[in-house]
Scaffold this motif. Sequence first.
Motif, PDB file in Angstrom:
ATOM      1  N   ALA A  98       0.811  -1.215   0.000  1.00  0.00           N
ATOM      2  CA  ALA A  98       0.000   0.000   0.000  1.00  0.00           C
ATOM      3  C   ALA A  98       0.848   1.269   0.000  1.00  0.00           C
ATOM      4  O   ALA A  98       0.328   2.347  -0.172  1.00  0.00           O
ATOM      5  N   ALA A  99       2.142   1.150   0.222  1.00  0.00           N
ATOM      6  CA  ALA A  99       2.998   2.323   0.318  1.00  0.00           C
ATOM      7  C   ALA A  99       4.056   2.306  -0.779  1.00  0.00           C
ATOM      8  O   ALA A  99       4.421   1.260  -1.302  1.00  0.00           O
ATOM      9  N   SER A 100       4.544   3.486  -1.093  1.00  0.00           N
ATOM     10  CA  SER A 100       5.633   3.610  -2.053  1.00  0.00           C
ATOM     11  C   SER A 100       6.872   2.929  -1.492  1.00  0.00           C
ATOM     12  O   SER A 100       7.114   2.943  -0.293  1.00  0.00           O
ATOM     13  N   GLN A 101       7.660   2.365  -2.396  1.00  0.00           N
ATOM     14  CA  GLN A 101       8.909   1.721  -2.027  1.00  0.00           C
ATOM     15  C   GLN A 101      10.004   2.203  -2.971  1.00  0.00           C
ATOM     16  O   GLN A 101       9.709   2.729  -4.039  1.00  0.00           O
TER      17      GLN A 101
ATOM     18  N   GLN B 160      13.318  17.416 -11.173  1.00  0.00           N
ATOM     19  CA  GLN B 160      12.461  17.805 -10.051  1.00  0.00           C
ATOM     20  C   GLN B 160      12.230  16.590  -9.149  1.00  0.00           C
ATOM     21  O   GLN B 160      12.080  15.477  -9.631  1.00  0.00           O
ATOM     22  N   ALA B 161      12.226  16.825  -7.860  1.00  0.00           N
ATOM     23  CA  ALA B 161      12.075  15.733  -6.893  1.00  0.00           C
ATOM     24  C   ALA B 161      10.630  15.266  -6.736  1.00  0.00           C
ATOM     25  O   ALA B 161      10.347  14.415  -5.923  1.00  0.00           O
ATOM     26  N   ASP B 162       9.732  15.769  -7.543  1.00  0.00           N
ATOM     27  CA  ASP B 162       8.312  15.426  -7.471  1.00  0.00           C
ATOM     28  C   ASP B 162       8.017  14.222  -8.369  1.00  0.00           C
ATOM     29  O   ASP B 162       8.162  14.304  -9.592  1.00  0.00           O
ATOM     30  N   PRO B 163       7.590  13.076  -7.798  1.00  0.00           N
ATOM     31  CA  PRO B 163       7.301  11.889  -8.599  1.00  0.00           C
ATOM     32  C   PRO B 163       6.233  12.106  -9.677  1.00  0.00           C
ATOM     33  O   PRO B 163       6.203  11.398 -10.668  1.00  0.00           O
TER      34      PRO B 163
ATOM     35  N   ASP C  46      -5.751   2.412  -9.216  1.00  0.00           N
ATOM     36  CA  ASP C  46      -6.247   1.472 -10.226  1.00  0.00           C
ATOM     37  C   ASP C  46      -5.452   0.168 -10.290  1.00  0.00           C
ATOM     38  O   ASP C  46      -5.660  -0.654 -11.168  1.00  0.00           O
ATOM     39  N   GLY C  47      -4.501  -0.035  -9.353  1.00  0.00           N
ATOM     40  CA  GLY C  47      -3.721  -1.274  -9.314  1.00  0.00           C
ATOM     41  C   GLY C  47      -2.427  -1.213 -10.094  1.00  0.00           C
ATOM     42  O   GLY C  47      -1.645  -2.158 -10.067  1.00  0.00           O
ATOM     43  N   THR C  48      -2.185  -0.118 -10.801  1.00  0.00           N
ATOM     44  CA  THR C  48      -0.932   0.046 -11.537  1.00  0.00           C
ATOM     45  C   THR C  48       0.135   0.616 -10.603  1.00  0.00           C
ATOM     46  O   THR C  48      -0.148   0.978  -9.455  1.00  0.00           O
ATOM     47  N   TYR C  49       1.358   0.691 -11.107  1.00  0.00           N
ATOM     48  CA  TYR C  49       2.460   1.305 -10.368  1.00  0.00           C
ATOM     49  C   TYR C  49       3.033   2.446 -11.185  1.00  0.00           C
ATOM     50  O   TYR C  49       3.220   2.322 -12.403  1.00  0.00           O
ATOM     51  N   LEU C  50       3.337   3.547 -10.513  1.00  0.00           N
ATOM     52  CA  LEU C  50       4.013   4.684 -11.119  1.00  0.00           C
ATOM     53  C   LEU C  50       5.475   4.604 -10.711  1.00  0.00           C
ATOM     54  O   LEU C  50       5.788   4.586  -9.521  1.00  0.00           O
ATOM     55  N   LEU C  51       6.361   4.510 -11.696  1.00  0.00           N
ATOM     56  CA  LEU C  51       7.789   4.457 -11.443  1.00  0.00           C
ATOM     57  C   LEU C  51       8.383   5.830 -11.691  1.00  0.00           C
ATOM     58  O   LEU C  51       8.121   6.447 -12.728  1.00  0.00           O
ATOM     59  N   SER C  52       9.150   6.327 -10.727  1.00  0.00           N
ATOM     60  CA  SER C  52       9.780   7.633 -10.852  1.00  0.00           C
ATOM     61  C   SER C  52      11.174   7.580 -10.241  1.00  0.00           C
ATOM     62  O   SER C  52      11.576   6.571  -9.660  1.00  0.00           O
ATOM     63  N   ILE C  53      11.895   8.678 -10.363  1.00  0.00           N
ATOM     64  CA  ILE C  53      13.261   8.734  -9.860  1.00  0.00           C
ATOM     65  C   ILE C  53      13.260   9.153  -8.401  1.00  0.00           C
ATOM     66  O   ILE C  53      12.659  10.162  -8.031  1.00  0.00           O
ATOM     67  N   ASP C  54      13.952   8.388  -7.574  1.00  0.00           N
ATOM     68  CA  ASP C  54      14.069   8.693  -6.160  1.00  0.00           C
ATOM     69  C   ASP C  54      15.155   9.749  -5.943  1.00  0.00           C
ATOM     70  O   ASP C  54      16.091   9.875  -6.735  1.00  0.00           O
ATOM     71  N   LYS C  55      15.044  10.493  -4.855  1.00  0.00           N
ATOM     72  CA  LYS C  55      16.007  11.552  -4.555  1.00  0.00           C
ATOM     73  C   LYS C  55      17.430  11.026  -4.412  1.00  0.00           C
ATOM     74  O   LYS C  55      18.390  11.773  -4.620  1.00  0.00           O
TER      75      LYS C  55
ATOM     76  N   LEU D 112      11.610   4.899  -7.384  1.00  0.00           N
ATOM     77  CA  LEU D 112      10.472   4.953  -6.480  1.00  0.00           C
ATOM     78  C   LEU D 112       9.300   4.328  -7.224  1.00  0.00           C
ATOM     79  O   LEU D 112       8.986   4.738  -8.341  1.00  0.00           O
ATOM     80  N   TYR D 113       8.695   3.301  -6.652  1.00  0.00           N
ATOM     81  CA  TYR D 113       7.521   2.702  -7.295  1.00  0.00           C
ATOM     82  C   TYR D 113       6.356   2.764  -6.329  1.00  0.00           C
ATOM     83  O   TYR D 113       6.412   2.286  -5.218  1.00  0.00           O
ATOM     84  N   ALA D 114       5.324   3.445  -6.808  1.00  0.00           N
ATOM     85  CA  ALA D 114       4.174   3.751  -5.966  1.00  0.00           C
ATOM     86  C   ALA D 114       2.907   3.125  -6.524  1.00  0.00           C
ATOM     87  O   ALA D 114       2.568   3.338  -7.686  1.00  0.00           O
ATOM     88  N   PRO D 115       2.193   2.358  -5.702  1.00  0.00           N
ATOM     89  CA  PRO D 115       0.928   1.778  -6.166  1.00  0.00           C
ATOM     90  C   PRO D 115      -0.110   2.877  -6.363  1.00  0.00           C
ATOM     91  O   PRO D 115      -0.185   3.824  -5.581  1.00  0.00           O
ATOM     92  N   GLN D 116      -0.883   2.756  -7.417  1.00  0.00           N
ATOM     93  CA  GLN D 116      -1.941   3.707  -7.731  1.00  0.00           C
ATOM     94  C   GLN D 116      -3.291   3.071  -7.419  1.00  0.00           C
ATOM     95  O   GLN D 116      -3.407   1.859  -7.271  1.00  0.00           O
TER      96      GLN D 116
END
Length: 123
Positions: free
Chosen positions: A21-24, A108-111, A36-45, A30-34
């Motif tokens: 349930a939490a971002s890891q 930008q540090a914003d996922p 809708d069941g998908t994951y948003l992958l972004s760059i971690d700080k 950084l992979y965050a559950p959304q």
Amino acid sequence: MAKKSLWEKIKGLFSNHSATAASQVKDGILYAPQADGTYLLSIDKSVFEQLGQITFADFPTDQSNIDVDDDILDIEGDKSVETLKSPIAGKVLKRNFEIGQDIDQLNQADPQKNWIMTIQPAN
């Protein structure tokens, strides 16, 4: 989904929230559950700390399905060059091609701004 060590599983049992349930973060992604069941992958700080400001980014492949540890983004920074790898397996639903044209967005540090892709996790 990313493979978890025994220690991570034990920590999950004693935490107040489910590990899914939490971002890891894994290896700078950084992979965050959304919802809708998908994951948003972004760059971690941590990537910015290691590379400095990112000056170049490119998708090394256009695969529609990826496995854990597949290459997902080549990046070049002030300090080094890295290839970021997927923390989860699944179907790529969307890639953020804008990060290649507008590199400031990636710094930008914003996922929600530096996202790389969305993935439907494999079952």
